[in-house]
Design a protein around this motif. Structure first.
Motif, mmCIF file in Angstrom:
data_model
loop_
_atom_site.group_PDB
_atom_site.id
_atom_site.type_symbol
_atom_site.label_atom_id
_atom_site.label_comp_id
_atom_site.label_asym_id
_atom_site.label_seq_id
_atom_site.Cartn_x
_atom_site.Cartn_y
_atom_site.Cartn_z
ATOM 1 N N ALA A 87 41.992 12.567 -1.686
ATOM 2 C CA ALA A 87 42.965 12.816 -0.130
ATOM 3 C C ALA A 87 43.075 11.187 0.450
ATOM 4 N N LYS A 88 44.139 11.106 0.743
ATOM 5 C CA LYS A 88 44.195 10.212 1.594
ATOM 6 C C LYS A 88 44.102 11.059 3.051
ATOM 7 N N ALA A 89 43.479 9.950 4.041
ATOM 8 C CA ALA A 89 43.919 10.543 5.546
ATOM 9 C C ALA A 89 43.829 9.781 5.976
ATOM 10 N N GLY A 139 46.294 17.834 9.047
ATOM 11 C CA GLY A 139 47.325 17.078 8.634
ATOM 12 C C GLY A 139 47.144 16.082 8.075
ATOM 13 N N TYR A 140 46.933 15.194 8.903
ATOM 14 C CA TYR A 140 46.714 13.646 8.865
ATOM 15 C C TYR A 140 46.237 13.477 7.785
ATOM 16 N N SER A 141 46.729 13.664 7.172
ATOM 17 C CA SER A 141 46.477 13.286 5.576
ATOM 18 C C SER A 141 47.794 13.818 4.918
ATOM 19 N N ASP A 142 47.267 13.557 3.335
ATOM 20 C CA ASP A 142 48.604 12.891 2.565
ATOM 21 C C ASP A 142 49.139 14.390 1.598
ATOM 22 N N SER A 143 47.560 15.729 1.603
ATOM 23 C CA SER A 143 48.186 16.797 0.509
ATOM 24 C C SER A 143 47.095 18.003 1.729
ATOM 25 N N ILE A 144 47.174 19.199 1.368
ATOM 26 C CA ILE A 144 46.336 20.479 1.746
ATOM 27 C C ILE A 144 46.867 21.688 1.052
ATOM 28 N N VAL A 145 45.850 21.687 0.863
ATOM 29 C CA VAL A 145 45.573 23.407 0.017
ATOM 30 C C VAL A 145 45.577 24.301 0.961
ATOM 31 N N VAL A 146 46.265 25.148 1.211
ATOM 32 C CA VAL A 146 46.078 26.621 2.014
ATOM 33 C C VAL A 146 46.518 27.742 1.173
ATOM 34 N N ASP A 147 46.276 29.340 2.081
ATOM 35 C CA ASP A 147 46.117 30.339 0.471
ATOM 36 C C ASP A 147 47.643 30.609 1.675
ATOM 37 N N GLN A 148 48.368 31.026 0.358
ATOM 38 C CA GLN A 148 50.446 31.616 0.504
ATOM 39 C C GLN A 148 50.124 32.579 1.438
ATOM 40 N N LYS A 149 49.522 33.321 2.178
ATOM 41 C CA LYS A 149 49.098 33.723 3.308
ATOM 42 C C LYS A 149 49.351 33.929 4.753
ATOM 43 N N PHE A 150 48.904 31.806 5.227
ATOM 44 C CA PHE A 150 49.554 31.751 5.367
ATOM 45 C C PHE A 150 50.329 30.552 5.304
ATOM 46 N N ILE A 161 54.519 12.359 12.868
ATOM 47 C CA ILE A 161 54.103 11.228 12.076
ATOM 48 C C ILE A 161 54.707 11.068 9.921
ATOM 49 N N ASP A 162 55.493 10.036 10.399
ATOM 50 C CA ASP A 162 55.956 10.015 8.324
ATOM 51 C C ASP A 162 54.906 9.628 8.157
ATOM 52 N N MET A 163 54.049 10.978 6.897
ATOM 53 C CA MET A 163 53.222 10.863 6.375
ATOM 54 C C MET A 163 53.475 9.792 4.681
ATOM 55 N N ALA A 164 54.917 9.534 4.272
ATOM 56 C CA ALA A 164 54.927 7.969 3.464
ATOM 57 C C ALA A 164 53.681 7.186 4.336
ATOM 58 N N SER A 165 53.608 6.794 4.730
ATOM 59 C CA SER A 165 53.249 5.565 5.979
ATOM 60 C C SER A 165 51.451 5.434 5.470
ATOM 61 N N LEU A 166 51.295 6.839 4.496
ATOM 62 C CA LEU A 166 50.147 6.831 4.578
ATOM 63 C C LEU A 166 49.364 5.691 3.262
ATOM 64 N N LYS A 167 51.172 6.022 2.711
ATOM 65 C CA LYS A 167 50.259 4.759 1.075
ATOM 66 C C LYS A 167 50.186 3.472 1.239
ATOM 67 N N PHE A 168 50.490 3.400 2.616
ATOM 68 C CA PHE A 168 50.368 2.203 2.971
ATOM 69 C C PHE A 168 49.211 1.304 3.582
ATOM 70 N N ALA A 169 48.595 2.486 4.188
ATOM 71 C CA ALA A 169 47.230 2.238 4.970
ATOM 72 C C ALA A 169 46.424 1.471 4.269
#
Length: 351
Positions: free
Chosen positions: A4-6, A132-143, A343-351
């Motif tokens: 993931a980008k971060a 969350g300063y990244s383009d994706s995250i994986v988390v248990d559904q309970k949270f 932070i608009d994380m769409a901007s990470l695509k241009f980092a």
């Protein structure tokens, strides 16, 4: 694993900069989220700069961010509450033991074995969790939380910390219509406290040291504004408050506010001053109480988001690209934001 980008800090004095991090592939109970917006919390700055080294030393690289809003891209085989395309949110926690009395009571924030969203031991991949300063995250559904469709997502992000931090104590101490509520400090936390107290039907009084904040406080929902350095204005409210939310993190005279409580009134701290000097007699006279509060459990956080959906409440935010995060940190130190950065994380695509 997936890459993931971060943006991460490599050390306590390093600026945040682009990097790639590992995210686990979704397991059976996991929800994978494309992050759309991430709020900037003052604790991000403390953590990045290792200013909490005694209690919570920072492990580098550090990817901050615990105010996460996005869209579900994949779910594990056992996930029932989410599907790809759903709006979803993640706050300050991504796991807990699920068995302790705190978890059983729906108060996961007090679990002795919780896992914070970043800079905490990662039980899946080893190392530490990345935020969350990244383009994706994986988390248990309970949270993972559901986000009302009618809300502006940039303004939703800070609700995952600033929102629940102010909502939870108001619910706990019974803020309702007819109550008189004070909010000390009109910043990232305080402005949310004003919005919630107003929506709950209370008579809301904002205390500030800055007379120029009066107009904004009234716009946010305050009924009155008191300049706390004016003793005459303070004296007018002596012994009259049911509840006061203190959102100031700088050292200040807490007794001046305790004396404003009526009998059985409560003052709750959500700011974290380095030290406080409390007069026992300020509490004894009137059976007043002083307490603290830390975010909220998952069930209550969902309740808060639903309440925000019903009342069209979001944080007041300044949306920034990820490339301006270091500048935003410097502005945070000067309280130069109304009232949170998102932070608009769409901007990470241009980092």
């Amino acid at each position: 694993m997936n890459n993931a980008k971060a943006f991460a800090a490599a050390g306590a004095t390093s600026p945040l900069a682009f990097t790639t991090i590992a995210r686990r592939a979704p397991e059976e109970n996991d929800v994978q989220i494309e992050i759309l917006f991430c709020g900037v919390c003052h604790s991000d700055l403390h953590q990045v700069r290792n200013e909490w080294s005694d209690a919570m030393p920072t492990v580098y690289p550090c990817v901050p961010g615990h105010e996460i809003v996005g869209r579900v891209t994949a779910v594990g085989s056992a996930v029932t509450g989410f599907k790809p395309g759903d709006l979803a949110a993640v706050g300050c926690m991504v796991d807990s033991d699920g068995t302790c009395p705190e978890c059983q009571a729906g108060q996961e924030q007090f679990c002795p074995n919780f896992t914070l969203t970043y800079n905490f031991p990662d039980t899946h991949l080893g190392g530490v969790t990345y935020g969350g300063y990244s383009d994706s995250i994986v988390v248990d559904q309970k949270f993972v939380l559901h986000v009302p469709e009618n809300l502006d997502l940039a303004g939703v992000a800070p609700l995952l910390c600033a929102g629940i931090t102010t909502y939870s104590p108001m619910r706990h101490w019974g803020v309702t219509k007819g109550k008189k509520v004070g909010v000390v400090g009109l910043g990232g936390l305080g402005h949310m406290g004003v919005k919630f107290a107003h929506a709950l039907g209370a008579h809301v009084v904002v205390f500030t040291t800055s007379p120029n904040k009066k107009e904004d406080a009234l716009r946010l929902g305050a009924d009155e504004v008191v300049v706390s350095t004016n003793p005459d204005e303070m004296e007018k409210h002596a012994g009259s408050f049911d509840f006061i939310l203190d959102a100031v993190s700088a050292d200040h005279d807490i007794n001046a506010y305790i004396s404003l409580l009526r009998r059985d009134g409560n003052l709750t701290l959500v700011g974290a001053p380095e030290k406080l000097s409390v007069s026992p007699f300020a509490l004894l006279m009137g059976r007043r109480s002083l307490s603290g509060s830390l975010i909220g459990g998952i069930k209550e956080t969902q309740e808060m988001l639903d309440f925000c959906g019903e009342h069209n409440i979001t944080a007041d935010v300044e949306v920034i690209p990820i490339q301006k995060i270091n500048e935003a940190y410097e502005r945070l130190l000067k309280s130069d934001v109304k009232y949170r950065f998102s932070i608009d994380m769409a901007s990470l695509k241009f980092a």
